[in-house]
Design an enzyme around this catalytic site. Structure first.
Site, PDB file in Angstrom:
ATOM      1  N   GLU A  96       0.835  -1.220   0.000  1.00 17.98           N
ATOM      2  CA  GLU A  96       0.000   0.000   0.000  1.00 17.98           C
ATOM      3  C   GLU A  96       0.862   1.259   0.000  1.00 17.98           C
ATOM      4  O   GLU A  96       0.778   2.106   0.898  1.00 17.98           O
ATOM      5  CB  GLU A  96      -0.949  -0.020   1.209  1.00 17.98           C
ATOM      6  CG  GLU A  96      -1.940  -1.174   1.129  1.00 17.98           C
ATOM      7  CD  GLU A  96      -3.009  -1.172   2.223  1.00 17.98           C
ATOM      8  OE1 GLU A  96      -2.779  -0.543   3.271  1.00 17.98           O
ATOM      9  OE2 GLU A  96      -4.065  -1.791   2.026  1.00 17.98           O
ATOM     10  N   GLU A 102      -5.192  -8.575  -1.020  1.00 18.83           N
ATOM     11  CA  GLU A 102      -5.860  -8.392   0.277  1.00 18.83           C
ATOM     12  C   GLU A 102      -7.322  -8.064   0.040  1.00 18.83           C
ATOM     13  O   GLU A 102      -7.642  -7.230  -0.807  1.00 18.83           O
ATOM     14  CB  GLU A 102      -5.261  -7.215   1.074  1.00 18.83           C
ATOM     15  CG  GLU A 102      -3.938  -7.497   1.718  1.00 18.83           C
ATOM     16  CD  GLU A 102      -3.467  -6.345   2.600  1.00 18.83           C
ATOM     17  OE1 GLU A 102      -4.317  -5.688   3.235  1.00 18.83           O
ATOM     18  OE2 GLU A 102      -2.250  -6.110   2.622  1.00 18.83           O
TER      19      GLU A 102
END
Ligand code: BG6
Length: 498
Positions: free
Chosen positions: A192, A387
């Protein structure tokens, strides 16, 4: 409507994803140094929907270090995967995992981050974990940096604001890429990477008092630039060192809807969407996008770059784009106020059409299909959903069963949309759901925010036997994988534990 009948590809990588700092524990075993997450305490349940992300000052870090014995730092203990990895990997094998995404704790390999020589005991630990995965027929997917760095680099260097950290990271990356080149084919650079704009400490290693408040945005973009260059250098190293290696970027996948058709809201949604696209634009296209020029000018941001940086970014493009996806959000132009949605990083306004998790995260399966299409149309590169999942409070029944039909429903609805995206023509490598085994929450450091198919007997204070138990979702996911996603349509097909 006609059933399009396109199935998940035969080689689809089904599995789960974790991060070292959220499950390994053993925070000082075998020469490991302290990492940024080893000084973070748990958020109290009453603050869980609106807790700010950790942003400690140097003073607070020192206090945490001095008082380590008397305070509980959940990520130091994790769920003891460090010692139980064989048992846990056996459960993943039972689930039928084709792939398992995990990260390497930088501070196990270079305890302080700036050493010249790696810690052999740390390297050996990951040799053992990868060997076990391979023995069980599970493909390791390895993230080089997942929300942590050696704490020493924060204290002494100011984290990623300091250009020297690029070299330390490249040394770490080359060491592990070379060491595990025969065992690991899929690599991911920064987890991220776009989160640095909201999470300066956990994502960027920046301490609160190291940067004046009004210079913080500048510092975050400077740190982001260093990470982007470091990521490109890791891509270069992977292509040079790992035979048939594939390396991707990873972004927090967020979709920003306009609050209503008001042109100002549509523009605001576009501008917010760029908080994600800026990072993939650089890593996939190899240069800063033109829209950032105006933004930097308006915000008074000047990024210090070396002459070579442009070439490094241009020459080392990622092979695939990986993303997390949990929720969507709503953007509005000026003069609009509204209720804020919950979330750990990039959220904004509440969407009246969506329901939310107990932590206030807005559940939006269709948003995943839209986002996958947006990424694929923009870049035409393979995507990897690394995810996705629902953090929820689970209840263990008197007979030991855990009936988590809410989790099954969440995952099922998202997977149906993944299949829709495949039917739309999007190329998707695989799907690794977040936290297949309960672990410590990234944003709140709670244990009670559970994502797993496998329950871990531990509470928020770190008490419990650490026993692993299969939840209802365990049997459901096993069935999904065994059928390569064929039986997703009927919720009734979920299997209930005995
Ligand atoms: C992602 C992170 O943002 O979300 C994970 O990459 C994290 O590390 C996951 O655990 C879920 O967030 P949380 O805060 O519920 O643990």
């Amino acid at each position: 409507m006609k059933n399009l009948d396109k199935e998940f590809p035969k080689e689809f990588l089904w599995g789960g994803a974790v991060a070292a700092n959220q499950l390994e524990g053993a925070f000082d075993a075998d020469g490991k140094g302290l990492s940024s997450n080893d000084i973070i305490e748990r958020v109290k349940p009453e603050n869980r929907k609106a807790a700010p992300l950790p942003f400690p000052s140097l003073q607070e870090v020192r206090e945490a270090l001095e008082d380590g014995e008397n305070r509980y730092f959940p990520k130091r203990q994790g769920i003891d995967f460090y010692h139980r990895y064989k048992e846990d990997i056996a459960l993943f094998k039972e689930l039928g995992f084709k792939a398992f995404r995990l990260s390497i704790a930088w501070s196990r390999i270079f305890p302080k981050g700036d050493e010249l020589k790696p810690n052999e005991a740390g390297l050996l630990y990951y040799d053992n974990v990868f060997n076990e995965l391979i023995r069980q027929g599970i493909e390791p997917i390895v993230t080089l940096s997942h929300y942590e760095m050696p704490l020493h680099l924060s204290i002494e260097y100011g984290g990623w604001t300091n250009r020297k950290v690029i070299d330390f990271f490249v040394r770490f990356s080359e060491t592990v890429l070379d060491r595990y080149k025969e065992k690991v084919k899929y690599w991911i650079t920064f987890n991220e990477i776009n989160s640095i704009l909201m999470s300066p400490f956990i994502s960027g290693g920046i301490l609160r008092n190291q940067v004046e408040e009004e210079k913080l945005l500048q510092a975050k973009f400077q740190a982001a630039h260093h990470q982007l260059v470091a990521s490109a250098k890791a891509v270069e190293a992977c292509h040079r060192l790992v035979p048939n290696g594939q390396i991707g970027c990873m972004v927090l996948g967020m979709i920003n809807y306009p609050n209503n058709p008001r042109p100002e809201d549509v523009l605001a949604a576009l501008q917010d969407q760029r908080k994600t696209f800026f990072f993939t634009d650089v890593q996939v296209r190899g240069h800063y996008p033109s829209y950032m020029k105006r933004y930097f000018k308006e915000q008074g941001i000047t990024i210090e770059k070396k002459k070579e940086d442009e070439q490094v970014l241009q020459d080392n493009l990622v092979d695939f784009i990986s993303l997390s996806y949990y929720m969507s959000t709503v953007s509005a132009g000026p003069e609009t106020t509204g209720e804020k949605a919950g979330g750990n990083i990039l959220t904004n306004l509440k969407n009246p059409y969506l329901s939310s998790s107990e932590w206030g995260w807005q559940i939006d399966p269709v948003g995943l299909r839209t986002l996958l299409n947006m990424f694929y149309e923009r870049y035409e590169k393979p995507l990897f959903i690394v995810e996705n999942g629902l953090g929820a409070l689970d209840k263990v029944e008197d007979n030991g069963c855990i009936h988590d039909e809410y989790r099954i429903e969440y995952l099922q609805e998202h997977l149906v949309q993944v299949r829709e995206a495949i039917n739309d023509g999007v190329e998707i490598i695989g799907y690794t759901s977040w936290g297949p085994i309960d672990l410590i929450s990234f944003s709140t450091s709670e244990m009670s925010k559970r994502y797993g198919f496998i329950y871990v007997d531990q509470d928020d204070e770190g008490n419990g036997t650490l026993e692993r138990k299969r939840k209802d979702s365990f049997y459901w996911y096993k069935n999904v994988i065994a059928s390569n996603g064929k039986n997703l349509n009927s919720l009734q097909e979920k299997l209930i534990s005995k």
